[in-house]
Motif scaffolding. Structure first.
Motif, PDB file in Angstrom:
ATOM      1  N   THR A  60     -18.780  -0.864   5.925  1.00 16.57           N
ATOM      2  CA  THR A  60     -19.348   0.190   5.081  1.00 16.57           C
ATOM      3  C   THR A  60     -18.310   1.284   4.829  1.00 16.57           C
ATOM      4  O   THR A  60     -18.301   1.913   3.770  1.00 16.57           O
ATOM      5  CB  THR A  60     -20.595   0.807   5.734  1.00 16.57           C
ATOM      6  OG1 THR A  60     -20.285   1.213   7.079  1.00 16.57           O
ATOM      7  CG2 THR A  60     -21.750  -0.191   5.761  1.00 16.57           C
ATOM      8  N   LEU A  61     -17.427   1.498   5.812  1.00 15.86           N
ATOM      9  CA  LEU A  61     -16.344   2.480   5.634  1.00 15.86           C
ATOM     10  C   LEU A  61     -15.311   1.969   4.627  1.00 15.86           C
ATOM     11  O   LEU A  61     -14.740   2.752   3.872  1.00 15.86           O
ATOM     12  CB  LEU A  61     -15.686   2.772   6.983  1.00 15.86           C
ATOM     13  CG  LEU A  61     -16.644   3.257   8.089  1.00 15.86           C
ATOM     14  CD1 LEU A  61     -15.898   3.394   9.422  1.00 15.86           C
ATOM     15  CD2 LEU A  61     -17.299   4.566   7.700  1.00 15.86           C
ATOM     16  N   LEU A  62     -15.096   0.656   4.637  1.00 15.69           N
ATOM     17  CA  LEU A  62     -14.224   0.057   3.621  1.00 15.69           C
ATOM     18  C   LEU A  62     -14.823   0.249   2.234  1.00 15.69           C
ATOM     19  O   LEU A  62     -14.104   0.559   1.278  1.00 15.69           O
ATOM     20  CB  LEU A  62     -14.034  -1.426   3.913  1.00 15.69           C
ATOM     21  CG  LEU A  62     -13.290  -2.255   2.851  1.00 15.69           C
ATOM     22  CD1 LEU A  62     -11.892  -1.708   2.624  1.00 15.69           C
ATOM     23  CD2 LEU A  62     -13.242  -3.728   3.269  1.00 15.69           C
ATOM     24  N   PHE A  63     -16.136   0.083   2.124  1.00 12.34           N
ATOM     25  CA  PHE A  63     -16.816   0.322   0.852  1.00 12.34           C
ATOM     26  C   PHE A  63     -16.576   1.753   0.366  1.00 12.34           C
ATOM     27  O   PHE A  63     -16.433   2.009  -0.830  1.00 12.34           O
ATOM     28  CB  PHE A  63     -18.329   0.092   0.994  1.00 12.34           C
ATOM     29  CG  PHE A  63     -18.751  -1.327   0.702  1.00 12.34           C
ATOM     30  CD1 PHE A  63     -18.305  -1.986  -0.429  1.00 12.34           C
ATOM     31  CD2 PHE A  63     -19.621  -1.980   1.553  1.00 12.34           C
ATOM     32  CE1 PHE A  63     -18.698  -3.280  -0.707  1.00 12.34           C
ATOM     33  CE2 PHE A  63     -20.026  -3.286   1.296  1.00 12.34           C
ATOM     34  CZ  PHE A  63     -19.571  -3.942   0.160  1.00 12.34           C
ATOM     35  N   MET A  64     -16.565   2.712   1.301  1.00 19.60           N
ATOM     36  CA  MET A  64     -16.334   4.105   0.910  1.00 19.60           C
ATOM     37  C   MET A  64     -14.953   4.284   0.304  1.00 19.60           C
ATOM     38  O   MET A  64     -14.789   4.964  -0.715  1.00 19.60           O
ATOM     39  CB  MET A  64     -16.501   5.024   2.126  1.00 19.60           C
ATOM     40  CG  MET A  64     -17.915   5.108   2.655  1.00 19.60           C
ATOM     41  SD  MET A  64     -17.985   6.155   4.141  1.00 19.60           S
ATOM     42  CE  MET A  64     -19.672   5.843   4.671  1.00 19.60           C
ATOM     43  N   ILE A  65     -13.942   3.687   0.936  1.00 20.94           N
ATOM     44  CA  ILE A  65     -12.578   3.801   0.424  1.00 20.94           C
ATOM     45  C   ILE A  65     -12.470   3.156  -0.956  1.00 20.94           C
ATOM     46  O   ILE A  65     -11.868   3.717  -1.882  1.00 20.94           O
ATOM     47  CB  ILE A  65     -11.586   3.150   1.409  1.00 20.94           C
ATOM     48  CG1 ILE A  65     -11.512   3.980   2.701  1.00 20.94           C
ATOM     49  CG2 ILE A  65     -10.201   3.023   0.790  1.00 20.94           C
ATOM     50  CD1 ILE A  65     -10.576   3.406   3.746  1.00 20.94           C
ATOM     51  N   LEU A 234       0.090  -9.045   2.922  1.00 22.65           N
ATOM     52  CA  LEU A 234      -1.006  -9.771   3.553  1.00 22.65           C
ATOM     53  C   LEU A 234      -0.790  -9.900   5.056  1.00 22.65           C
ATOM     54  O   LEU A 234      -1.729  -9.723   5.854  1.00 22.65           O
ATOM     55  CB  LEU A 234      -1.145 -11.156   2.919  1.00 22.65           C
ATOM     56  CG  LEU A 234      -2.239 -12.067   3.495  1.00 22.65           C
ATOM     57  CD1 LEU A 234      -3.608 -11.414   3.376  1.00 22.65           C
ATOM     58  CD2 LEU A 234      -2.216 -13.417   2.812  1.00 22.65           C
ATOM     59  N   ALA A 235       0.445 -10.184   5.462  1.00 21.67           N
ATOM     60  CA  ALA A 235       0.751 -10.312   6.885  1.00 21.67           C
ATOM     61  C   ALA A 235       0.525  -8.993   7.616  1.00 21.67           C
ATOM     62  O   ALA A 235      -0.009  -8.967   8.733  1.00 21.67           O
ATOM     63  CB  ALA A 235       2.194 -10.783   7.062  1.00 21.67           C
ATOM     64  N   VAL A 236       0.915  -7.889   6.994  1.00 18.29           N
ATOM     65  CA  VAL A 236       0.707  -6.568   7.600  1.00 18.29           C
ATOM     66  C   VAL A 236      -0.780  -6.290   7.763  1.00 18.29           C
ATOM     67  O   VAL A 236      -1.222  -5.788   8.811  1.00 18.29           O
ATOM     68  CB  VAL A 236       1.377  -5.473   6.744  1.00 18.29           C
ATOM     69  CG1 VAL A 236       0.975  -4.080   7.239  1.00 18.29           C
ATOM     70  CG2 VAL A 236       2.893  -5.613   6.788  1.00 18.29           C
ATOM     71  N   CYS A 237      -1.561  -6.604   6.755  1.00 17.02           N
ATOM     72  CA  CYS A 237      -3.016  -6.385   6.817  1.00 17.02           C
ATOM     73  C   CYS A 237      -3.641  -7.198   7.937  1.00 17.02           C
ATOM     74  O   CYS A 237      -4.470  -6.689   8.712  1.00 17.02           O
ATOM     75  CB  CYS A 237      -3.663  -6.754   5.483  1.00 17.02           C
ATOM     76  SG  CYS A 237      -3.299  -5.625   4.130  1.00 17.02           S
ATOM     77  N   MET A 238      -3.257  -8.452   8.038  1.00 19.10           N
ATOM     78  CA  MET A 238      -3.827  -9.321   9.073  1.00 19.10           C
ATOM     79  C   MET A 238      -3.408  -8.862  10.459  1.00 19.10           C
ATOM     80  O   MET A 238      -4.217  -8.852  11.397  1.00 19.10           O
ATOM     81  CB  MET A 238      -3.405 -10.761   8.820  1.00 19.10           C
ATOM     82  CG  MET A 238      -3.960 -11.331   7.517  1.00 19.10           C
ATOM     83  SD  MET A 238      -3.467 -13.037   7.209  1.00 19.10           S
ATOM     84  CE  MET A 238      -4.343 -13.895   8.515  1.00 19.10           C
ATOM     85  N   LEU A 239      -2.139  -8.464  10.612  1.00 26.16           N
ATOM     86  CA  LEU A 239      -1.670  -7.979  11.909  1.00 26.16           C
ATOM     87  C   LEU A 239      -2.396  -6.704  12.314  1.00 26.16           C
ATOM     88  O   LEU A 239      -2.831  -6.559  13.470  1.00 26.16           O
ATOM     89  CB  LEU A 239      -0.166  -7.721  11.842  1.00 26.16           C
ATOM     90  CG  LEU A 239       0.472  -7.132  13.115  1.00 26.16           C
ATOM     91  CD1 LEU A 239       0.304  -8.084  14.287  1.00 26.16           C
ATOM     92  CD2 LEU A 239       1.948  -6.817  12.883  1.00 26.16           C
ATOM     93  N   ALA A 240      -2.557  -5.773  11.374  1.00 25.86           N
ATOM     94  CA  ALA A 240      -3.253  -4.523  11.673  1.00 25.86           C
ATOM     95  C   ALA A 240      -4.708  -4.799  12.058  1.00 25.86           C
ATOM     96  O   ALA A 240      -5.256  -4.159  12.970  1.00 25.86           O
ATOM     97  CB  ALA A 240      -3.199  -3.592  10.460  1.00 25.86           C
ATOM     98  N   PHE A 261      -8.289  -0.329   6.691  1.00 24.75           N
ATOM     99  CA  PHE A 261      -8.925  -0.478   5.383  1.00 24.75           C
ATOM    100  C   PHE A 261      -8.036   0.045   4.246  1.00 24.75           C
ATOM    101  O   PHE A 261      -8.090  -0.478   3.132  1.00 24.75           O
ATOM    102  CB  PHE A 261     -10.285   0.217   5.384  1.00 24.75           C
ATOM    103  CG  PHE A 261     -11.264  -0.390   6.357  1.00 24.75           C
ATOM    104  CD1 PHE A 261     -11.222  -1.743   6.643  1.00 24.75           C
ATOM    105  CD2 PHE A 261     -12.224   0.395   6.997  1.00 24.75           C
ATOM    106  CE1 PHE A 261     -12.114  -2.317   7.539  1.00 24.75           C
ATOM    107  CE2 PHE A 261     -13.118  -0.175   7.893  1.00 24.75           C
ATOM    108  CZ  PHE A 261     -13.065  -1.529   8.166  1.00 24.75           C
ATOM    109  N   ILE A 262      -7.232   1.059   4.514  1.00 28.34           N
ATOM    110  CA  ILE A 262      -6.266   1.517   3.512  1.00 28.34           C
ATOM    111  C   ILE A 262      -5.263   0.398   3.208  1.00 28.34           C
ATOM    112  O   ILE A 262      -4.920   0.138   2.047  1.00 28.34           O
ATOM    113  CB  ILE A 262      -5.535   2.783   3.995  1.00 28.34           C
ATOM    114  CG1 ILE A 262      -6.457   3.998   3.941  1.00 28.34           C
ATOM    115  CG2 ILE A 262      -4.296   3.048   3.142  1.00 28.34           C
ATOM    116  CD1 ILE A 262      -5.839   5.252   4.528  1.00 28.34           C
TER     117      ILE A 262
END
Length: 364
Positions: A60-65, A234-240, A261-262
């Motif tokens: 839901t916080l991702l939805f806000m962003i 994509l790799a950075v997102c998955m690692l985070a 989410f950012i």
């Protein structure tokens, strides 16, 4: 006109189609989380059922962003330059958010009429229920998110002022995080508030809206970087995401989720590969908010069949219950959004045109 709950996410002919995929995954994840939280016979305890799926509630916080980024794409420059009136801006917000939510509220009231249900339904229909000092509303309980987002819409002109430039945006983001921390650790005591301050409160959620707006200010350079380094992004997102799930980060309150989410939003605005840009994700993204609002109604409907009598394996029971809930929500959302509402709108317009024609004939 097709009614949609999702704000526009394009500006100056630049389309961010991957945002639909991001919304789709978030909506499906929230359905998974709610089914797991409410099902009586729990599936086997493992990393998925104890850490991953419960974390999906933070989508839901991702939805806000995403909402902040999307509405900035559509209205930031127009609000800043005075090219849209308050009347037009808020009328569009009601047109996009109210019809489907109102339908769900009416269905809920018909199923359980009463004074308490009437009061809560009325509050829901105003879209201003998050202005209540204690907005704990059980009618369409998941609608709290819509109340928070609509409060953000109310404040959007002020939000535009706060994000007037990039330097001010960073200062405001820092101040909003400080205010959020103080709200959680100081203002949440019983002497100041009725209930503990959480994501329903706009102060708690403000950093996520501001973060989405800040990404908007840097959208061009971020999009170019992601286009050039798609797989790195994509790799950075998955690692985070993995690090967020592995390590306890409660001391950092909302910051870990906000960072993750950012990163996913940055990846989405510049990626064009199949991860977020496939036909299924695009379709589900178009009805993501409708799925979010109605899925608990279908979970309760599926629960009436007591599927636990037919499946001995608790894991299979969870998967079947989730699939039935999601399919029901998708079918209902599709029919209402793409068929029922357009038919109703066309019917009203035809009758209006017919009435106007009759009036012209009479006046002649």
């Amino acid at each position: 006109m097709i009614v949609t709950l999702s704000p526009p996410h394009e500006q100056n002919n630049v389309k961010y189609s991957s945002l639909d995929g991001l919304r789709a995954y978030a909506a499906v994840g929230i359905v998974m989380m709610h089914v797991l939280a409410n099902i009586e016979v729990k599936p086997t305890a493992n990393v998925w059922t104890e850490r991953v799926i419960p974390w999906f509630s933070d989508f839901t916080l991702l939805f806000m962003i995403i909402s902040a980024f999307g509405i900035c794409c559509g209205y930031y420059e127009r609000i800043k330059s005075g090219l849209i009136t308050p009347g037009n801006f808020y009328a569009k917000r009601y047109q996009r958010t109210w019809p489907f939510f109102a339908l769900m509220v009416i269905i809920s009231f018909v199923m359980d009429p009463g004074w308490a249900t009437f009061c809560q339904s009325f509050a829901n229909l105003t879209m201003c229920f998050n202005l209540l000092p204690n907005p704990k509303i059980e009618v369409i309980g998941v609608g709290w998110f819509l109340g928070t987002v609509f409060t953000f819409y109310m404040l959007f002109p002020f939000f535009t002022f706060l994000l007037d430039n990039k330097r001010r945006g960073w200062v405001v983001l820092g101040l909003s995080l400080l205010f959020c921390y103080l709200a959680i650790h100081y203002f949440s005591n019983p002497e100041m508030v009725v209930t503990k301050i959480g994501r329903v409160n706009i102060i708690y959620s403000a950093p996520f809206f501001i973060a989405g707006g800040l990404v908007f200010l840097y959208r061009d350079v971020l999009q170019r970087w992601t286009c050039m380094h798609t797989y790195v992004g994509l790799a950075v997102c998955m690692l985070a995401t993995v690090l967020r799930l592995i390590f306890p980060m409660e001391a950092l309150f909302v910051i870990p989720d906000m960072v993750v989410f950012i990163l996913w939003l940055i990846y989405a605005i510049g990626s064009h590969n199949v991860v977020l840009n496939n036909s299924i994700a695009k379709y589900l993204g178009g009805i993501s908010m409708e799925i979010y609002l109605c899925h608990m109604m279908f979970y309760r409907f599926v629960s009436l069949f007591h599927l636990e009598r037919f499946f001995d394996d608790s894991n299979v029971l969870y998967v079947v219950t989730f699939a039935a809930t999601l399919i029901g929500a998708i079918c209902f959302s599709h029919v209402v959004k793409y068929h029922a509402f357009p038919f109703l709108i066309n019917f009203i317009e035809r009758n209006r045109n017919k009435s106007e024609s009759n009036e012209n004939l009479i006046s002649q």
